[in-house]
Design a protein around this motif. Structure first.
Motif, mmCIF file in Angstrom:
data_model
loop_
_atom_site.group_PDB
_atom_site.id
_atom_site.type_symbol
_atom_site.label_atom_id
_atom_site.label_comp_id
_atom_site.label_asym_id
_atom_site.label_seq_id
_atom_site.Cartn_x
_atom_site.Cartn_y
_atom_site.Cartn_z
ATOM 1 N N ARG A 226 119.363 112.693 92.430
ATOM 2 C CA ARG A 226 118.280 111.923 93.048
ATOM 3 C C ARG A 226 118.311 110.445 92.672
ATOM 4 N N THR A 227 119.365 110.012 91.982
ATOM 5 C CA THR A 227 119.468 108.621 91.548
ATOM 6 C C THR A 227 120.319 107.823 92.540
ATOM 7 N N PRO A 228 119.772 106.743 93.123
ATOM 8 C CA PRO A 228 120.566 105.956 94.079
ATOM 9 C C PRO A 228 121.858 105.433 93.452
ATOM 10 N N GLY A 229 122.960 105.582 94.170
ATOM 11 C CA GLY A 229 124.240 105.063 93.720
ATOM 12 C C GLY A 229 124.924 105.848 92.629
ATOM 13 N N ALA A 230 124.424 107.039 92.291
ATOM 14 C CA ALA A 230 125.008 107.810 91.192
ATOM 15 C C ALA A 230 126.455 108.181 91.491
ATOM 16 N N ARG A 231 127.317 107.955 90.520
ATOM 17 C CA ARG A 231 128.730 108.313 90.670
ATOM 18 C C ARG A 231 128.887 109.822 90.834
ATOM 19 N N LEU A 232 128.051 110.592 90.123
ATOM 20 C CA LEU A 232 128.145 112.051 90.209
ATOM 21 C C LEU A 232 127.995 112.519 91.644
ATOM 22 N N THR A 233 127.004 111.987 92.348
ATOM 23 C CA THR A 233 126.769 112.396 93.734
ATOM 24 C C THR A 233 127.966 112.057 94.603
ATOM 25 N N ARG A 234 128.537 110.878 94.418
ATOM 26 C CA ARG A 234 129.691 110.479 95.223
ATOM 27 C C ARG A 234 130.889 111.392 94.969
ATOM 28 N N GLU A 235 131.047 111.850 93.718
ATOM 29 C CA GLU A 235 132.203 112.688 93.411
ATOM 30 C C GLU A 235 132.001 114.139 93.847
ATOM 31 N N ILE A 236 130.766 114.609 93.816
ATOM 32 C CA ILE A 236 130.502 115.963 94.314
ATOM 33 C C ILE A 236 130.677 116.006 95.829
ATOM 34 N N PHE A 237 130.213 114.953 96.495
ATOM 35 C CA PHE A 237 130.294 114.876 97.958
ATOM 36 C C PHE A 237 131.128 113.656 98.340
#
Length: 316
Positions: A226-237
């Motif tokens: 839920r954090t804007p710009g999180a690297r984790l989100t970009r790498e999961i998706f």
């Protein structure tokens, strides 16, 4: 359960850890993710003081390990189990002998050792294999022996150093399932080092992402998603980057069947085109990421998305 503050580790002029803070809650599986050379294995060895940090403190279960020496440190380490990447089994000993080894070091009487070893081998799915030698086992079975040995002293913490990187995908999944079960049934806290996002997605409640000896971001999976710009989100998706100018990336948790997109199309004067997206089942629950292009009353649509709890990011 684990608190590291301001950890620095120098090897000559080489900085392996550069001011690392780590917070692992009791009973969770915490992943440390990074590529080779990121400092994650050095961090793990500093947690149990196999490597003494150049600066900083490490507290495990309320005890400052960096303040301990000699016998006191050895006793504290007995509450920390270690699972190795390449198993580190004693080839001259049987499976039972490998699991019993830390109990012998601790001075546990023979009858109690034998009872505990049988209990542990049953727990990890190797009942009846105690008389075998490591050479008779598959890679996954060897790692199960390593896990049983790590649990021998009833630790409150398990440290796992790339425990699945030497295994094939199917065996990896079985070992991760075992670790998750042990975490749930025994309540043991697990600090898990990995370079594979698939491992984080499969079992981790929280994660620290490392690069260049530093932690770039950390937190629970749910919070980082839920954090804007999180690297984790970009790498999961891994959607194509950079996002097209004006495109909108929506990140959502919970039931993916909720008709949020169709609601926006029905309620507002907009047209919506889907540019890409995916849904992943994580330990925290299903998470999705969707990239869209909107034309029409975009402000009202974006407000509706936010009101429904979606993270909304608009590409400049």
């Amino acid at each position: 359960m684990i608190q590291a503050s301001g950890l620095r580790k120098l090897y000559g002029d080489t900085v392996a850890l550069d001011g690392v803070d780590l917070h692992v809650r009791e009973g969770e599986i915490h992943g440390v993710l990074g590529q080779s050379g990121a400092g994650k294995s050095t961090l793990l060895r500093c947690v149990n003081l196999l490597e003494r940090p150049t600066a900083g403190t490490v507290t495990v279960a309320g005890q400052d390990l960096t303040a301990l020496r000699g016998r006191e440190l050895n006793r504290a380490r007995q509450r920390i189990g270690m699972i190795h990447q390449h198993f580190a089994l004693l080839s001259s000993r049987t499976v039972a002998g490998n699991v019993a080894f830390p109990l012998e070091v601790m001075g546990v009487p023979r009858a109690e050792r034998e009872r505990r070893v049988a209990e542990l081998l049953d727990l990890v799915g190797l009942a009846g294999r105690g008389k075998d030698h490591p050479r008779q086992l598959s890679g996954g079975q060897k790692q199960r022996v390593g896990i049983a040995r790590a649990l021998a002293g009833n630790p409150s913490v398990l440290l796992s150093d790339e425990a699945t990187s030497a295994l094939d995908p199917a065996t990896t999944q079985s070992i991760l399932a075992l670790l998750k079960r042990l975490n749930t049934e025994l309540g043991v806290t697990i600090l898990l080092i990995t370079h594979e996002m698939s491992v984080v997605k499969a079992v981790c409640d929280s994660v620290a992402i490392m690069a260049g000896g530093r932690v770039e971001e950390s937190g629970t999976i749910a919070d980082l998603i839920r954090t804007p710009g999180a690297r984790l989100t970009r790498e999961i998706f891994p959607l194509p980057e950079p996002a097209p100018a004006g495109s909108i990336t929506l990140t959502f948790t919970g039931d993916p069947r909720q008709p949020v997109v169709s609601e926006v199309v029905r309620k507002f004067d907009v047209e919506l085109s889907i540019l890409g997206g995916a849904i992943e089942e994580l330990p925290a629950g299903p998470v999705g990421r969707l990239r869209v292009a909107l034309t029409g009353d975009a402000d009202a649509a974006l407000s509706h998305f936010r009101d429904r709890g979606l993270l909304v990011e608009v590409a400049a």
